[in-house]
Design a protein around this motif. Structure first.
Motif, PDB file in Angstrom:
ATOM      1  N   LEU A 250     -22.774  -2.240 -45.773  1.00 50.68           N
ATOM      2  CA  LEU A 250     -23.417  -0.939 -45.973  1.00 50.68           C
ATOM      3  C   LEU A 250     -24.352  -0.914 -47.187  1.00 50.68           C
ATOM      4  O   LEU A 250     -25.521  -0.517 -47.050  1.00 50.68           O
ATOM      5  CB  LEU A 250     -22.353   0.161 -46.095  1.00 50.68           C
ATOM      6  N   PRO A 251     -23.905  -1.320 -48.400  1.00 51.39           N
ATOM      7  CA  PRO A 251     -24.820  -1.279 -49.556  1.00 51.39           C
ATOM      8  C   PRO A 251     -26.065  -2.138 -49.348  1.00 51.39           C
ATOM      9  O   PRO A 251     -27.175  -1.738 -49.709  1.00 51.39           O
ATOM     10  CB  PRO A 251     -23.962  -1.815 -50.714  1.00 51.39           C
ATOM     11  N   LEU A 252     -25.887  -3.314 -48.764  1.00 52.89           N
ATOM     12  CA  LEU A 252     -27.001  -4.224 -48.542  1.00 52.89           C
ATOM     13  C   LEU A 252     -28.063  -3.586 -47.645  1.00 52.89           C
ATOM     14  O   LEU A 252     -29.268  -3.666 -47.917  1.00 52.89           O
ATOM     15  CB  LEU A 252     -26.469  -5.516 -47.922  1.00 52.89           C
ATOM     16  N   LEU A 253     -27.617  -2.935 -46.587  1.00 56.11           N
ATOM     17  CA  LEU A 253     -28.551  -2.352 -45.615  1.00 56.11           C
ATOM     18  C   LEU A 253     -29.318  -1.160 -46.184  1.00 56.11           C
ATOM     19  O   LEU A 253     -30.547  -1.071 -46.046  1.00 56.11           O
ATOM     20  CB  LEU A 253     -27.792  -1.953 -44.356  1.00 56.11           C
TER      21      LEU A 253
ATOM     22  N   VAL B 182     -28.078   5.701 -39.129  1.00 60.06           N
ATOM     23  CA  VAL B 182     -28.475   4.659 -38.174  1.00 60.06           C
ATOM     24  C   VAL B 182     -27.370   3.606 -38.028  1.00 60.06           C
ATOM     25  O   VAL B 182     -27.009   3.216 -36.904  1.00 60.06           O
ATOM     26  CB  VAL B 182     -29.797   3.983 -38.629  1.00 60.06           C
ATOM     27  N   TYR B 183     -26.827   3.176 -39.145  1.00 59.84           N
ATOM     28  CA  TYR B 183     -25.838   2.096 -39.154  1.00 59.84           C
ATOM     29  C   TYR B 183     -24.604   2.450 -38.329  1.00 59.84           C
ATOM     30  O   TYR B 183     -24.199   1.708 -37.415  1.00 59.84           O
ATOM     31  CB  TYR B 183     -25.458   1.786 -40.605  1.00 59.84           C
ATOM     32  N   PHE B 184     -24.042   3.592 -38.629  1.00 66.47           N
ATOM     33  CA  PHE B 184     -22.794   3.937 -37.946  1.00 66.47           C
ATOM     34  C   PHE B 184     -23.024   4.488 -36.539  1.00 66.47           C
ATOM     35  O   PHE B 184     -22.146   4.372 -35.674  1.00 66.47           O
ATOM     36  CB  PHE B 184     -21.978   4.908 -38.810  1.00 66.47           C
ATOM     37  N   SER B 185     -24.180   5.050 -36.290  1.00 68.71           N
ATOM     38  CA  SER B 185     -24.510   5.447 -34.909  1.00 68.71           C
ATOM     39  C   SER B 185     -24.663   4.204 -34.041  1.00 68.71           C
ATOM     40  O   SER B 185     -24.185   4.159 -32.896  1.00 68.71           O
ATOM     41  CB  SER B 185     -25.828   6.250 -34.887  1.00 68.71           C
TER      42      SER B 185
END
Length: 447
Positions: free
Chosen positions: A320-323, A437-440
């Motif tokens: 998550l932090p990287l993205l 976006v990530y978790f969707s």
């Protein structure tokens, strides 16, 4: 540049109160070195150093000092009205206007009384222009000739009136009503026959600035036409003064500093954090940071809606932090490029749609390259989420890049400073979008 050793040397001389040696040592330094020495000196020492400078030396050094140091020098000389009077009357009109224009009204009015009637009239006239106008930058110290002069008459006029001129590289030609009709380089006069009429050398092509226009206009004109000085006229074309390249460079530096502070979300510019009061540093930073705290609450709210997804694939948290940082970094890069281009006049609002297409292609290429790298890492750590991480990287970089590009245009369209589209704001928007976006994507692909 002076060294620490030099600084210590002057400090020791002051402590010994050997004023003759101090004066001699100062005379051996050029104005830039003396200015650097005064900038680093204590409040007491800076006044001592400045007072021992000769009149011409002091005039040059004062111009090079920061505004804060200039104020401190004037305050330190408060009881020496004769010294203040000489200093204020000696410095160039544009430098004097720049200094007085930054002072509180009452202080400026008090210092104006030290000027001769003629110089006070000139200064009041220049101060009458709005703060960011070209009129504030100009100096009335220039040489103008008439078209019916011969070259010989022109040189006689230059010898008589050119001593106090800011520059003699360019001579201005005016009509009987002092309207600017042309300018001529001194080189052309030197190569012409003494009896040749000035009107025979004229080509009636010249560039002039309007006194009421914004200083950014002057920056663009200087850059486009590569001049060392430009004439300043009023609405009727009457020659009022000139603006020189060094004045423009000062404005460029000030605006760059101001934009840098705005891009970092400072309320106002901070000249020197070592000398700025603790509360001022706090006040200048807390407003935007608190605003961004509330903006980032949306990131937390978005995360709370994906608790089930996180529990089913804990490895998601690792990336998550990287993205989200990648999206923010891409956005900051894009914004920096657009803010500079808008400020320099290299792009306009009309270019928006062309730039969107170009930025979209670049962002996809950047995102894809970065996605390959992060997918490689995910392949070793958590292969099951490799596709989620890779696709999210592409999308967040695209969103960040487009956000960074669009915000400066939006602020410009709203008549706001594009530099206000600061890095923290872009990063916060990218963070929120990145989380969604990530978790969707995870909910869709890992369901």
């Amino acid at each position: 540049m002076y060294s620490t050793k030099t600084k210590v040397k002057f400090k020791n001389i002051i402590q010994r109160e050997d004023w003759r040696l101090l004066k001699t040592a100062l005379e051996e330094l050029d104005p830039i070195q003396v200015a650097q020495l005064i900038e680093s000196a204590s409040a007491d020492d800076e006044v001592i150093l400045f007072r021992l400078l000769g009149r011409a030396h002091g005039r040059e050094v004062f111009k090079l000092l920061s505004h804060q140091k200039q104020e401190e020098i004037i305050e330190g000389l408060a009881e020496k009205s004769q010294i203040i009077s000489k200093l204020l009357n000696d410095i160039k009109p544009d430098d004097r206007t720049a200094f007085l224009g930054e002072l509180p009204g009452k202080v400026a009015q008090r210092l104006l009384q030290y000027l001769s009637p003629e110089k006070r009239s000139i200064t009041n006239k220049l101060l009458g222009y709005s703060k960011d106008s070209i009129g504030r930058l100009m100096t009335p110290e220039f040489v103008a000739i008439k078209s019916f002069f011969t070259v010989e008459m022109a040189f006689a006029h230059i010898r008589k009136y050119g001593r106090d001129s800011e520059t003699l590289n360019v001579i201005y030609i005016v009509d009987e009503d002092w309207k600017l009709i042309d300018d001529i380089r001194i080189k052309e006069l030197l190569l012409a026959s003494p009896q040749q009429a000035i009107k025979e050398l004229m080509d009636n092509r010249f560039i002039a600035l309007n006194a009421n226009e914004d200083q950014e206009t002057a920056i663009k004109v200087f850059r486009d036409y590569d001049r060392v000085a430009l004439p300043v006229v009023n609405e009727e074309g009457v020659l009022l003064g000139i603006v020189t390249f060094d004045d423009i460079m000062d404005v460029v530096e000030e605006e760059s500093t101001e934009d840098f502070h705005k891009f970092g979300s400072f309320q106002t510019a901070i000249s020197n954090p070592l000398k700025t009061r603790l509360f001022s540093l706090y006040k200048n930073r807390i407003v935007w940071l608190m605003a961004l705290v509330f903006v980032n609450i949306f990131s937390g709210a978005a995360l709370s809606n994906f608790e089930d997804v996180i529990q089913s694939a804990v490895a998601l948290v690792f990336f998550l932090p990287l993205l989200i940082d990648s999206g923010g970094n891409a956005g900051s890069q894009s914004a920096t490029l657009m803010i500079r281009s808008l400020a320099m006049g290299e792009v306009r609002i009309a270019d928006l749609y062309k730039l969107i297409g170009k930025e979209l292609v670049v962002a996809v290429l950047l995102g894809t390259t970065m996605a390959l790298g992060v997918a490689l890492i995910a392949n070793f750590r958590a292969p099951e989420i490799m596709a989620v991480v890779a696709l999210t990287m592409i999308i967040t970089v695209v969103i960040g890049s487009l956000t960074g590009m669009l915000l400066p245009f939006i602020f410009t369209k709203l008549k706001l400073d594009p530099a206000t589209a600061s890095a923290p704001l872009i990063t916060s928007i990218s963070d929120i979008c990145g989380v969604l976006v990530y978790f969707s994507m995870a909910s869709w692909l890992l369901a």
